[in-house]
Design an enzyme around this catalytic site. Structure first.
Site, PDB file in Angstrom:
ATOM      1  N   ARG A  78       0.820  -1.220   0.000  1.00 45.45           N
ATOM      2  CA  ARG A  78       0.000   0.000   0.000  1.00 45.45           C
ATOM      3  C   ARG A  78       0.854   1.270   0.000  1.00 45.45           C
ATOM      4  NH1 ARG A  78      -3.302   3.049   4.099  1.00 45.45           N
ATOM      5  NH2 ARG A  78      -5.207   3.743   3.057  1.00 45.45           N
ATOM      6  N   ILE A 118      -7.106   7.681  -0.821  1.00 48.38           N
ATOM      7  CA  ILE A 118      -6.924   6.234  -0.856  1.00 48.38           C
ATOM      8  C   ILE A 118      -7.754   5.718   0.317  1.00 48.38           C
ATOM      9  CG2 ILE A 118      -4.714   6.405   0.423  1.00 48.38           C
ATOM     10  CD1 ILE A 118      -3.841   3.817  -0.994  1.00 48.38           C
ATOM     11  N   SER A 119      -8.682   4.808   0.038  1.00 49.11           N
ATOM     12  CA  SER A 119      -9.653   4.384   1.045  1.00 49.11           C
ATOM     13  C   SER A 119      -8.987   3.687   2.222  1.00 49.11           C
ATOM     14  CB  SER A 119     -10.690   3.444   0.423  1.00 49.11           C
ATOM     15  OG  SER A 119     -11.554   4.156  -0.414  1.00 49.11           O
ATOM     16  N   GLN A 120      -9.677   3.741   3.352  1.00 46.37           N
ATOM     17  CA  GLN A 120      -9.255   3.019   4.543  1.00 46.37           C
ATOM     18  C   GLN A 120      -9.198   1.517   4.224  1.00 46.37           C
ATOM     19  OE1 GLN A 120     -12.046   3.584   7.700  1.00 46.37           O
ATOM     20  NE2 GLN A 120     -10.983   2.261   9.140  1.00 46.37           N
TER      21      GLN A 120
END
Length: 213
Positions: free
Chosen positions: A37, A63-65
């Protein structure tokens, strides 16, 4: 930027956090554990990469959790070879998770800057979605429909009819619906006109914007 043993250790911790929050699908957890990530973020924010939180990226997007990514992916029930339409390519992190699970991914991004950047970046780190498109997510991607699964990674004020229409019978659409706070919603297509709807609590997403193109 490299992927080191330290990064891998942090990913293991992240996968454990996501599992502790209730994600049970072992393949989804394995994808969180495998995908670097930190490479999806600016190197100066590397320390934030393996915290379970959303983080700003280019073009006022996030950027999503990781938990949210895992939760949405688990709801999709991905099987290898599924054709999946993703609305909102963003950083490409969710795209990579879908690819890791063996899905054929068709993804739409409405921000040209992000679309260009992510298209190059994903192939550079070995993830090759079937098709990346610059366009309006509200319209879906009719030329490759129908899809086994559809995932929307931005908050939609309502459910776009083209997305329901592009879903196979038996297919699953996961979409966060609402204005300020979104309710994670699953639609399962039962027949040409019938959909089963289930809701899974409140989340917060950046808005899905319409008619940008």
């Amino acid at each position: 930027m490299k992927d080191t043993f330290r990064h891998k250790g942090k990913r293991q911790q992240l996968a454990a956090i996501v599992e502790a929050k209730g994600v049970k699908d072992k393949k989804v957890l394995a994808a969180i554990n495998k995908i670097p990530r930190h490479l999806f973020m600016d190197s100066s924010f590397e320390d934030h990469a393996y915290q379970d939180k959303a983080f700003p990226i280019a073009a006022d997007q996030t950027i999503s959790q990781p938990y949210t990514v895992a939760f949405q992916t688990e709801l999709l029930e991905i099987k290898k070879g599924d054709s999946v339409l993703e609305i909102g390519t963003g950083s490409g992190y969710q795209t990579a998770v879908l690819c890791e699970l063996g899905a054929k991914v068709y993804s739409i991004e409405r921000q040209r800057e992000l679309y260009r950047k992510t298209k190059v970046f994903l192939s550079k780190i070995g993830y090759r979605p079937k098709y990346l498109s610059f366009g309006d997510g509200y319209k879906g991607l009719d030329e490759y429909a129908p899809y086994d699964k559809i995932i929307v990674t931005a908050g939609a004020p309502y459910v776009p009819n083209p997305l329901l229409a592009q879903l196979k019978i038996g297919g699953r659409l996961v979409i966060p619906v609402g204005e300020d706070v979104q309710v994670m919603t699953l639609f399962v297509r039962k027949s040409a006109k019938e959909f089963e709807k289930k809701e899974f609590g409140d989340f917060r997403f950046v808005p899905l914007l319409e008619d940008k193109n």
